[in-house]
Design a protein around this motif. Structure first.
Motif, PDB file in Angstrom:
ATOM      1  N   UNK B   1     -52.169 -22.139  70.629  1.00  0.00           N
ATOM      2  CA  UNK B   1     -52.106 -22.606  69.237  1.00  0.00           C
ATOM      3  C   UNK B   1     -53.000 -23.834  69.048  1.00  0.00           C
ATOM      4  N   UNK B   2     -53.706 -23.876  67.938  1.00  0.00           N
ATOM      5  CA  UNK B   2     -54.593 -25.014  67.713  1.00  0.00           C
ATOM      6  C   UNK B   2     -53.805 -26.251  67.303  1.00  0.00           C
ATOM      7  N   UNK B   3     -54.503 -27.422  67.453  1.00  0.00           N
ATOM      8  CA  UNK B   3     -53.784 -28.635  67.165  1.00  0.00           C
ATOM      9  C   UNK B   3     -53.317 -28.678  65.717  1.00  0.00           C
ATOM     10  N   UNK B   4     -54.200 -28.196  64.824  1.00  0.00           N
ATOM     11  CA  UNK B   4     -53.872 -28.294  63.413  1.00  0.00           C
ATOM     12  C   UNK B   4     -52.599 -27.513  63.094  1.00  0.00           C
ATOM     13  N   UNK B   5     -52.386 -26.390  63.783  1.00  0.00           N
ATOM     14  CA  UNK B   5     -51.189 -25.629  63.451  1.00  0.00           C
ATOM     15  C   UNK B   5     -49.927 -26.302  63.993  1.00  0.00           C
ATOM     16  N   UNK B   6     -50.088 -27.027  65.095  1.00  0.00           N
ATOM     17  CA  UNK B   6     -48.935 -27.829  65.552  1.00  0.00           C
ATOM     18  C   UNK B   6     -48.595 -28.868  64.512  1.00  0.00           C
ATOM     19  N   UNK B   7     -49.674 -29.472  63.967  1.00  0.00           N
ATOM     20  CA  UNK B   7     -49.472 -30.498  62.962  1.00  0.00           C
ATOM     21  C   UNK B   7     -48.730 -29.909  61.766  1.00  0.00           C
ATOM     22  N   UNK B   8     -49.192 -28.717  61.367  1.00  0.00           N
ATOM     23  CA  UNK B   8     -48.542 -28.043  60.245  1.00  0.00           C
ATOM     24  C   UNK B   8     -47.070 -27.831  60.523  1.00  0.00           C
ATOM     25  N   UNK B   9     -46.782 -27.402  61.743  1.00  0.00           N
ATOM     26  CA  UNK B   9     -45.394 -27.156  62.129  1.00  0.00           C
ATOM     27  C   UNK B   9     -44.590 -28.445  62.055  1.00  0.00           C
ATOM     28  N   UNK B  10     -45.249 -29.548  62.487  1.00  0.00           N
ATOM     29  CA  UNK B  10     -44.567 -30.838  62.465  1.00  0.00           C
ATOM     30  C   UNK B  10     -44.216 -31.227  61.037  1.00  0.00           C
ATOM     31  N   UNK B  11     -45.165 -30.985  60.129  1.00  0.00           N
ATOM     32  CA  UNK B  11     -44.891 -31.318  58.740  1.00  0.00           C
ATOM     33  C   UNK B  11     -43.783 -30.441  58.178  1.00  0.00           C
ATOM     34  N   UNK B  12     -43.741 -29.195  58.691  1.00  0.00           N
ATOM     35  CA  UNK B  12     -42.745 -28.260  58.185  1.00  0.00           C
ATOM     36  C   UNK B  12     -41.359 -28.539  58.745  1.00  0.00           C
ATOM     37  N   UNK B  13     -41.304 -29.327  59.828  1.00  0.00           N
ATOM     38  CA  UNK B  13     -40.042 -29.393  60.559  1.00  0.00           C
ATOM     39  C   UNK B  13     -38.838 -29.810  59.716  1.00  0.00           C
ATOM     40  N   UNK B  14     -39.000 -30.743  58.754  1.00  0.00           N
ATOM     41  CA  UNK B  14     -37.807 -31.021  57.936  1.00  0.00           C
ATOM     42  C   UNK B  14     -37.300 -29.763  57.242  1.00  0.00           C
ATOM     43  N   UNK B  15     -38.248 -28.996  56.701  1.00  0.00           N
ATOM     44  CA  UNK B  15     -37.853 -27.763  56.018  1.00  0.00           C
ATOM     45  C   UNK B  15     -37.191 -26.800  57.000  1.00  0.00           C
TER      46      UNK B  15
END
Ligand SMILES: Nc1ncnc2c1ncn2[C@@H]1O[C@H](COP(=O)(O)OP(=O)(O)OP(=O)(O)O)[C@@H](O)[C@H]1O
Ligand SMILES: [Mg+2]
Lengths: 352, 433
Positions: B1-15
């Motif tokens: 997985x690319x870094x950006x998608x990890x970042x996306x996941x991190x942003x999504x984590x509250x949801x």
């Protein structure tokens, strides 16, 4: 069937769109309702077929007064600007719809659908859905649906507006062919003067809810009733020169240039405000009534070149000439106006 | 997985956390509860260990040897070290010693026997009856009707009472008052006649309410479409009222409407009909009321969706049908209804889901009555788990009802999702080349 509209008025809420309009359309004739966008062409068309109720006036088909009849009882075929095909029915069902709601027998319906499909050349498309058709094919289906029950009148609302240039040419002659073949009375709404002139027997030119002139296309071009008509017809458009009458001549505004007036308006009293209309084909190097100006615009249109010539007072004349000259932007030219082809208009825009 | 998608996941984590907490957890908890015998009696935390008359009966049923049973019953009063030490503390070393000399190791079944033994001591050192009773209790070693908070304490007691080792696991299991894992809920549920009654009631409820919702919603949408704009808006607002009215208020109105002193009774009494409760007097009336109540509330939703779908039909298409000669009926039947196919399917599937799980209006109006005739599955789950007349709330069994409903709901959604995908295939945008 003859259509006659008398003193027709149409309002939407507080805005009057059509005021006191009268128009006669002969049986078997194809008439163009031509005019700029928003002038009330569609409104007139929708009132003829009954979608809009007239606020005042009378509408007769032949001898029959249909003013108060609902659209279902008028027997009018309409082709809408966006075709308005029924997306959930295939082509056959679309064309058959007007017959089906009349509860005609199945066999009869099939026969008529095939017959009309042959007329508009779409026999092989009958099983398709409208979304599987090209614009031109949809157009033919809409035409077939409008014609299938042999209506007394055919109304077309900008039927060619959505087609590309080539298809438009093709469908122009196609619609005309079908209209003449069936002998139906037709009204074509369009804002394209070429379409109106090439397809129709007569043109009714509309402006702001009013009919300003009704006549044959050629006559309307040669003999416009007002500067609006003259300006609307012709491509490239006519050029206007403003000035004041003085001893059989016109003194152009803000300049010393004086031109002789055409013979039919030579005896105007001095000081009358005037407007001359000069079509591009009548402003040519070889004509004798010379004016001088600077070429301010050059456009090559394939077979011909189009020039704008700005006179010293800022007025612009247009000229269209066969190709060949080597005139460039900024050149000073002295070309002539054909005096007897000048169209003269009074201060209110009326033809003199 | 690319870094950006990890970042996306991190942003999504509250949801994601919210989804887990509020969407997934209820389902998981329901699933867990369904496999337990939790109830008011067991509590939801751990339990303690008690042997009483009913657990003895259960033990006998489960095949406990009679010998062991009588051992449990007769493990009454035992003169042992612990008891003697306590006696010494309460009444002096001398008394304890004498008692030990006469009775050490003896077992008495009844307290009276212990008391007599104490009384028989030389010089009768414990004079008051009350004191003697207390002293006798010091030797009480019975495990019946004793509450042991931990497993260790219970096992120690069994040991002390000399219960044979092979019998102990069974006794421990039955003595446990907390909840345990079990699949018995499912067997019970399938064996109950009332379960099938609930299923049938749910079928009736969903089918008729759904039909009412869709047909009436369509009727409202189409009629308001042909009305002048102002009237149409007024009508739509009125029909929307039940949906925004608090359910309790709405039901109070219905109750007043159907009470034996309510509107219907009052009006009909004028015609000589004797007054009665029109909601609950017969099964048939109860159903009509339930379906009307839910139907009116649900129809407003259908009306809104259908109305906007009708207004999305290009006006020129309706004009075209009119000049083609179609009457109003034909216009509705051939042009409007076919174009509402997907909204109708949507409302049908959406309402199926919400009706399957909804019971609040039934709960507030008939509460499943009369005689359980309008008790739908979701209401049964609620009654079993959270609102039982008997007082014993069976969380586990209720969760089993709910779990089956979840399974049915998921299957139905999968089915409807397939239908909607099918729609996408049909209307794939056509790119003209
Ligand atoms: N339903 C309506 N309510 C209010 N105003 C309307 C309505 N329909 C048309 N109009 C107004 O009436 C005028 C004439 O409209 P109409 O559609 O007849 O124009 P048109 O000549 O067909 O123009 P176009 O070439 O752009 O189609 C416009 O100013 C338009 O805004
Ligand atoms: Mg228009």
């Amino acid at each position: 069937m003859r259509i006659s509209i008398t003193n027709f008025t149409k309002t939407f809420g507080d805005t009057t769109v059509i005021k006191d309009m009268s128009l006669e359309i002969e049986s078997g004739e194809m008439l163009a309702l031509l005019g700029p966008s928003g002038c009330g062409k569609s409104t007139t068309l929708f009132s003829i077929c009954g979608i809009h109720r007239m606020n005042a006036g009378r509408l007769r088909f032949g001898d029959k007064d249909v003013t108060k009849r609902p659209p279902q009882e008028r027997n009018v075929g309409v082709v809408f600007q966006n075709y308005a095909l029924y997306p959930h029915m295939d082509v056959h069902a679309n064309i058959a719809f007007p017959l089906k709601v009349r509860k005609e027998p199945r066999a009869e319906i099939d026969r008529k659908v095939l017959e009309i499909a042959a007329l508009v050349h779409i026999e092989e498309l009958l099983q398709r859905k409208p979304s599987q058709l090209s614009g031109g094919q949809q157009q033919r289906v809409a035409l077939a649906r409008a014609l299938v029950r042999k209506p007394d009148i055919l109304l077309l609302d900008e039927p060619l507006a959505n087609l590309d240039a080539k298809l438009r040419l093709e469908m122009r002659s196609e619609i005309r062919r079908i209209q003449q073949q069936t002998g139906i009375t037709a009204v074509l709404v369009t804002h394209d003067q070429v379409e109106a002139m090439s397809m129709c027997d007569r043109i009714a030119l509309m402006n702001k809810g009013d009919i300003v002139q009704v006549c044959k296309p050629k006559e309307m071009y040669d003999n416009p009733a007002s500067d609006f008509v003259a300006g609307f017809l012709g491509n490239p458009p006519i050029a206007f020169l403003d000035g004041i009458a003085n001893d059989g001549e016109i003194r152009l505004a803000n300049s010393e240039v004086a031109l002789r007036l055409p013979s039919n308006v030579i005896d105007l009293s001095n000081g009358t405000q005037l407007r001359l209309g000069i079509r591009p084909e009548f402003f040519q190097p070889e004509n004798d009534m010379k004016v001088t100006g600077k070429v301010s615009f050059v456009e090559t249109q394939g077979r011909e070149d189009l020039f704008d010539v700005t006179l010293t007072n800022g007025a612009v004349l247009r000229s269209i000439q066969s190709r060949g000259g080597d005139i460039k932007l900024g050149d000073e030219v002295t070309w002539g106006i054909s005096r007897e082809h000048i169209l003269a208009f009074g201060p209110g825009g009326e033809r003199l | 997985m690319q870094r950006s998608s990890w970042l996306g996941l991190a942003f999504l984590s509250p949801a994601l956390i919210v989804v887990l907490l509020f969407f997934l957890m209820p389902v998981i908890l329901t699933g867990i509860f369904a496999f337990t015998n939790m109830s008011t009696a067991t509590g939801v935390k751990g339990g303690s260990y008690v042997l009483n008359a009913s657990s003895l009966r259960a033990l006998t049923d489960a095949g406990l040897p009679d010998v062991t049973r009588s051992q449990i019953e007769s493990a009454g009063y035992r003169v042992d070290e612990r008891g003697l030490a306590a006696l010494a503390e309460a009444h002096g070393q001398a008394v304890a010693e004498e008692f030990s000399k006469n009775h050490a190791g003896e077992v008495f079944t009844k307290r009276r026997d212990v008391e007599r033994a104490l009384k028989d001591l030389s010089s009768n050192p414990i004079r008051k009856t009350r004191d003697r009773k207390a002293a006798a209790d010091l030797f009480k070693r019975s495990i019946l009707n004793q509450r042991y908070e931990t497993l260790d304490a219970f096992e120690a007691a069994l040991n002390e009472a000399g219960i044979p080792k092979p019998d102990r696991p069974l006794i421990t299991e039955i003595a446990y008052t907390g909840w345990t894992w079990t699949t018995a809920n499912f067997d019970l549920l399938l064996s109950l006649d009332s379960t099938w009654q609930y299923a049938k009631n749910t079928g009736i409820y969903v089918t008729f309410t759904l039909a009412f919702n869709v047909v009436f919603g369509l009727f409202l949408a189409i009629t308001t479409f042909y009305l002048p704009a102002a009237q149409a808006t007024a009508f739509r607002a009125i029909w929307f009222l039940p949906r925004i009215l608090p359910p309790v208020l709405y039901i109070v109105m219905w109750r007043w409407f159907t009470w034996d002193t309510g509107f219907i009774s009052t009006v009909l009494s004028g015609f000589g009909v004797s007054s009665k409760n029109w909601m609950l007097d017969t099964e048939y009336h109860a159903w009509v009321t339930v379906i009307l109540i839910n139907g009116f509330v649900g129809a407003s939703m259908g009306m809104i969706v259908f109305s906007s779908a009708i207004r999305a039909i290009p006006a020129s298409m309706l004009y075209a049908s009119e000049v083609d000669g179609a009457s109003r009926w034909q216009q509705v039947w051939y042009i409007i209804l076919p174009q509402l196919r997907w909204p109708i399917l949507f409302i049908t599937s959406y309402q199926t889901m919400s009706l399957l799980t909804s019971f609040e209006y039934i709960y507030l109006s008939t509460d499943g009555g009369p005689g359980g005739s309008t008790e739908v599955w979701a209401l049964a789950a609620f009654h079993t788990a959270l609102n039982n007349y008997g007082g014993n709330l069976q969380y586990g069994l209720g969760a089993t009802y709910a779990l089956l409903l979840v399974v049915i709901g998921v299957l139905a959604s999968l089915f409807y999702l397939r239908l909607f995908n099918f729609k996408n295939l049909l209307t794939k945008p056509r790119i003209e080349g």
